[in-house]
Design an enzyme around this catalytic site. Structure first.
Site: not given
Length: 342
Positions: A167, A256, A261, A263-265, A267
């Protein structure tokens, strides 16, 4: 890249409808279940944002394919209408890309194919529960659940994106993989599936960090405060550099919990984005709020968010409700009955 887009666009007409899973956002989004080439598929249809081009808006009223009056009262009139095909001559500063060679799209479409039973549950209409996750419940039940999700390979797709194997065309900004200084500050930005990649008032990006030791906001500790401040600055700088008409104080950054999922992300959304379920209490936790909570937290540098009670909503079809919180609820009810019978 053209072949990838062409192959992806060829999938949608092959979708064979079987049933409606859900309608939400006041009927503006519909989730459909079906198949593509005999494999299960989810098609999520959503009304797209209107462009702000004056040429487009000036032609709307005269280009309607159908028009049906629903009622009239004095100066007020209500209609249902189908829009026609209008070719906008130009885009405004509120558009992120120039798609002037494409007629206005009425629908935004997400396709998940092949989909899993987990996807079907997520997009099906279901009851919602409000749960209270204490530090003990997190330690004894939720943390092991997160670990099982990671060990089952549920994050391979994210690692492929982070490492540049998959991607690549969707990544709109990234630090060179493995070359950030210090190493734990590498990250990338990509559009959220729910953004049309055009309308800046509805901008929604995901910031994925390279480091893999942080699964969720529960792993954040007082020692991470300087890192959180730096990563916030880097995300805002990267976003405003990509979209110069967006100013720093027009962006909200949040986590969130529970995340989709582990794995730290983070927004990154425009403040004008309508606050739906994904930004509601019981789902979104502001990055600045987490930093502030860590700052006033008692203890040494290892004190962290794993010691905080968090409340959030869960769908009844989710594994976390079925495997953790519903059994805990039933156990508590049985113990209460037993206590009353003594």
């Amino acid at each position: 890249m053209a072949d990838v887009k062409g192959d992806a666009e060829a999938l949608v007409p092959k979708f064979k409808f079987e049933r409606i899973l859900n309608q939400d956002q006041a009927g503006r989004r519909t989730s459909l279940y079906g198949t593509i080439e005999e494999q299960p598929a989810l098609l999520i249809l959503e009304r797209a944002s209107f462009p702000s081009s004056a040429d487009y808006l000036g032609a709307v009223a005269g280009s309607l394919r159908t028009l049906k009056n629903l009622g009239a009262n004095d100066i007020y009139h209500w209609y249902l209408a189908n829009s026609g095909s209008i070719k906008p001559a130009a885009t405004s500063e509120n558009d992120a890309t120039d798609d002037s060679d494409v007629s206005f799209a009425d629908l935004k479409i997400n396709l998940i194919w092949p989909c899993t039973e987990k996807h079907v549950k997520k997009y099906s209409k279901q009851g919602v529960r409000y749960v209270i996750e204490t530090p003990a419940i997190y330690r004894d039940h939720v943390r092991p659940y997160m670990q099982a999700q990671r060990e089952a390979g549920r994050l391979n797709w994210a690692f492929n994106i982070i490492e540049g194997r998959k991607e690549v065309e969707d990544v709109i900004y990234r630090t060179p993989f493995g070359q950030a200084d210090p190493a734990d500050e590498g990250f990338l930005l990509l559009p959220d599936l729910n953004w049309d990649r055009k309308t800046l008032d509805t901008l929604h990006l995901l910031g994925l960090v390279e480091r893999r030791d942080l699964w969720s906001l529960r792993d954040l500790r007082k020692k991470h405060i300087p890192w959180l401040r730096r990563i916030k600055t880097k995300f805002i700088e990267a976003t405003t550099a990509l979209y110069p008409t967006v100013e720093p104080d027009q962006l909200k950054l949040y986590f969130h919990y529970q995340p989709t999922y582990h794995h730290l992300h983070i927004h990154i959304v425009h403040v004008a984005l309508e606050a739906g379920a994904t930004q509601a209490v019981g789902k979104a936790v502001g990055l600045d709020s987490v930093i502030g909570q860590l700052e006033v937290m008692q203890g040494d540098d290892d004190a962290g968010m794993d010691a905080v009670t968090l409340c959030y909503t869960l769908g009844e079809a989710s594994d976390l409700w079925a495997d953790v919180f519903e059994p805990l609820k039933l156990k508590a009810a049985a113990e209460a009955i037993a206590e009353d019978q003594k």
